[in-house]
Write a protein that holds these residues in place. Structure first.
Motif, short mmCIF file in Angstrom:
data_model
loop_
_atom_site.label_atom_id
_atom_site.label_comp_id
_atom_site.label_asym_id
_atom_site.label_seq_id
_atom_site.Cartn_x
_atom_site.Cartn_y
_atom_site.Cartn_z
N LEU A 20 44.84 56.66 44.39
CA LEU A 20 44.44 56.73 42.87
C LEU A 20 43.60 55.67 42.29
N VAL A 21 44.23 54.45 42.60
CA VAL A 21 43.71 53.37 42.16
C VAL A 21 41.85 53.03 42.78
N ALA A 22 42.19 53.29 43.95
CA ALA A 22 40.65 53.14 44.67
C ALA A 22 39.93 54.22 44.05
N ARG A 23 40.29 55.42 43.77
CA ARG A 23 39.44 56.38 43.16
C ARG A 23 39.14 55.87 41.84
N SER A 24 39.80 55.39 41.29
CA SER A 24 39.92 54.92 39.64
C SER A 24 38.51 53.79 39.56
N TYR A 44 37.41 36.47 42.02
CA TYR A 44 37.58 37.53 40.87
C TYR A 44 37.07 37.84 39.86
N ALA A 45 36.72 38.78 39.38
CA ALA A 45 36.04 39.15 38.13
C ALA A 45 36.82 40.14 37.36
N LYS A 46 36.92 39.77 36.06
CA LYS A 46 37.54 40.75 35.17
C LYS A 46 36.59 42.01 35.23
N LEU A 47 37.33 43.31 35.26
CA LEU A 47 36.77 44.69 35.12
C LEU A 47 36.58 44.89 33.57
N LYS A 48 35.70 45.67 33.10
CA LYS A 48 35.62 46.04 31.67
C LYS A 48 36.74 46.88 31.37
N MET A 49 37.11 48.03 32.23
CA MET A 49 38.21 49.04 32.04
C MET A 49 39.27 48.90 32.99
N PRO A 50 40.48 49.24 32.41
CA PRO A 50 41.64 49.33 33.47
C PRO A 50 41.49 50.13 34.63
N LEU A 51 42.11 49.94 35.81
CA LEU A 51 42.08 51.05 36.60
C LEU A 51 43.49 52.06 36.55
N ASP A 52 43.38 52.90 37.06
CA ASP A 52 44.75 53.78 37.06
C ASP A 52 45.58 53.23 38.02
N ILE A 53 46.66 52.69 37.79
CA ILE A 53 47.88 52.23 38.89
C ILE A 53 48.93 53.00 39.11
N SER A 60 51.99 43.60 46.22
CA SER A 60 51.65 43.60 47.48
C SER A 60 50.78 42.12 48.03
N ASP A 61 50.95 41.67 49.14
CA ASP A 61 50.31 40.60 49.56
C ASP A 61 48.75 40.91 49.50
N GLY A 62 48.06 39.83 49.74
CA GLY A 62 46.61 39.86 49.73
C GLY A 62 46.16 39.43 51.11
N LYS A 63 45.45 40.15 51.73
CA LYS A 63 45.11 39.92 53.27
C LYS A 63 43.54 39.37 53.32
N LYS A 64 43.24 38.55 54.20
CA LYS A 64 41.87 37.95 54.16
C LYS A 64 41.11 39.19 54.65
N GLY A 65 39.98 39.58 53.77
CA GLY A 65 39.08 40.53 53.75
C GLY A 65 39.51 41.66 53.07
N GLU A 66 40.51 41.82 52.51
CA GLU A 66 40.86 42.78 51.71
C GLU A 66 40.22 42.71 50.17
N LEU A 67 40.03 43.87 49.43
CA LEU A 67 39.60 44.25 48.12
C LEU A 67 40.81 44.74 47.30
N SER A 68 41.30 44.09 46.08
CA SER A 68 42.12 44.39 45.51
C SER A 68 41.99 44.42 43.89
N TYR A 69 43.20 44.82 43.28
CA TYR A 69 42.88 44.81 41.86
C TYR A 69 44.50 43.98 41.20
N PHE A 70 44.32 42.99 40.53
CA PHE A 70 45.35 42.30 39.81
C PHE A 70 45.51 43.11 38.63
N ALA A 71 46.53 43.86 38.27
CA ALA A 71 46.73 44.88 37.27
C ALA A 71 46.77 43.90 35.97
N PRO A 72 47.86 42.94 36.08
CA PRO A 72 48.11 42.19 34.88
C PRO A 72 46.88 41.55 34.09
N TRP A 73 45.91 41.16 34.86
CA TRP A 73 44.68 40.58 34.54
C TRP A 73 43.57 41.44 34.37
N GLN A 74 43.59 42.68 34.97
CA GLN A 74 42.47 43.52 35.05
C GLN A 74 41.26 43.10 36.03
#
Length: 115
Positions: A20-24, A44-53, A60-74
């Motif tokens: 769901l978060v990736a589709r968001s 990192y860069a702040k998104l204009k709109m929050p994602l549906d988490i 989670s942990d973040g592994k080299k090469g992964e794309l993630s969303y850090f929800a507290p800071w959008q």
């Protein structure tokens, strides 16, 4: 879903998870972001709109090469080094091109869905 990340070094392939978060995130594409470094491990860069988490793990942990969303800071995040578990990290997908150093740079990127 396959995406393309474009920056001054070229075009790079990545795959978004079927969540769901990736589709968001995909719903916000195409998007232009201005990446900056954080903790010598991620861009990192702040998104204009929050994602549906909803239905996402608490963290989670973040592994080299992964794309993630850090929800507290959008924030959209590209990890170029491993990051230990942290509450608020939600995985989006991963970069399939191997040279992460060419993808994870400071400056402008454009992310598009591959149709």
């Amino acid at each position: 879903m396959q995406i393309i990340i474009k920056n001054k070094n070229g075009e790079f392939k990545a795959i978004l998870d079927d969540t769901l978060v990736a589709r968001s995130f995909a719903a916000q594409l195409p998007i232009v972001l201005n990446l900056q470094d954080y903790a010598n491990a991620e861009k990192y860069a702040k998104l204009k709109m929050p994602l549906d988490i909803s239905n996402s793990p608490r963290g989670s942990d973040g592994k080299k090469g992964e794309l993630s969303y850090f929800a507290p800071w959008q924030n959209f995040v590209i990890y170029y080094k491993d990051q230990s578990y942290y509450d608020g990290i939600v995985r989006l997908g991963e970069i399939t091109d191997e040279d992460i150093a060419k993808v994870a740079i400071d400056g402008e990127i454009k992310i598009e869905l591959v149709r």
